[in-house]
Enzyme design. Structure first.
Site, PDB file in Angstrom:
ATOM      1  N   HIS A  56      -4.124   4.364  -6.876  1.00 15.86           N
ATOM      2  CA  HIS A  56      -4.193   4.118  -5.441  1.00 15.86           C
ATOM      3  C   HIS A  56      -5.403   4.857  -4.883  1.00 15.86           C
ATOM      4  CE1 HIS A  56       0.279   2.975  -4.593  1.00 15.86           C
ATOM      5  NE2 HIS A  56      -0.116   2.539  -5.784  1.00 15.86           N
ATOM      6  N   GLU A  58      -5.764   6.812  -2.376  1.00 15.46           N
ATOM      7  CA  GLU A  58      -5.514   8.214  -2.022  1.00 15.46           C
ATOM      8  C   GLU A  58      -5.536   9.115  -3.247  1.00 15.46           C
ATOM      9  OE1 GLU A  58      -2.527   5.798   0.586  1.00 15.46           O
ATOM     10  OE2 GLU A  58      -3.585   5.552  -1.304  1.00 15.46           O
ATOM     11  N   CYS A  90       1.649   8.640  -2.825  1.00 22.07           N
ATOM     12  CA  CYS A  90       0.426   9.173  -2.223  1.00 22.07           C
ATOM     13  C   CYS A  90       0.733  10.259  -1.197  1.00 22.07           C
ATOM     14  CB  CYS A  90      -0.388   8.047  -1.621  1.00 22.07           C
ATOM     15  SG  CYS A  90      -0.973   6.897  -2.900  1.00 22.07           S
TER      16      CYS A  90
END
Length: 154
Positions: A56, A58, A90
């Site tokens: 992801h 993040e 995240c």
């Protein structure tokens, strides 16, 4: 920093999100700001490119920031700026990295963990709770996601 002062960082995160979309991934982008407000890392979703469910925006941005921040994995004083409200993974990564603030654009009522569905980042049972600022350039961030999903579902 005030919410309006995060606009420039969010625009950089939006540029990252556009790169994710161009690569065939969900358009989410993130940047990490040092305590003075300078960008020290940026990333976008790379789940498809890496074949990695944890890639992801993040997580990738936090990893990159930890490599340049100078304090190892502790990102004290730093801010995570992301186009979509972080998911539980995240949000947990932001807490564990000890960021001072989580700043996001669009709310995520289906998986958001910074107040929409869950509130991992402000859970009083945890030893660190970043400030949360939501809705920065929310319309632009939401439109990017909506347009991408509309085009991929045709």
């Amino acid at each position: 920093m005030t919410p309006t002062s995060y606009d420039e960082a969010m625009r950089r995160a939006i540029t990252e999100a556009q790169a994710a979309a161009a690569a065939g991934d969900v358009p989410i982008g993130a940047v990490v700001l040092d305590p003075a407000g300078a960008v020290i890392a940026s990333a976008h979703n790379e789940r498809e490119a890496r074949g990695d469910p944890t890639a992801h925006a993040e997580v990738l941005a936090l990893r990159a920031a930890a490599g340049v921040h100078g304090a190892g994995w502790r990102l004290a004083g730093c801010s995570l700026v992301v186009t979509l409200e972080p998911c539980t993974m995240c949000a947990g990564a932001a807490v564990l990295a000890r960021v001072a603030a989580v700043v996001y654009g669009a709310h995520d009522p289906k998986a958001g963990a910074a107040g929409s569905l869950w509130d991992v980042v402000r859970d009083r049972r945890l030893n660190h709770r970043p400030e949360v600022i939501g809705g920065v350039l929310a319309d632009e961030c939401a439109a990017l996601l909506r347009d991408w999903f509309d085009s991929t579902r045709r």
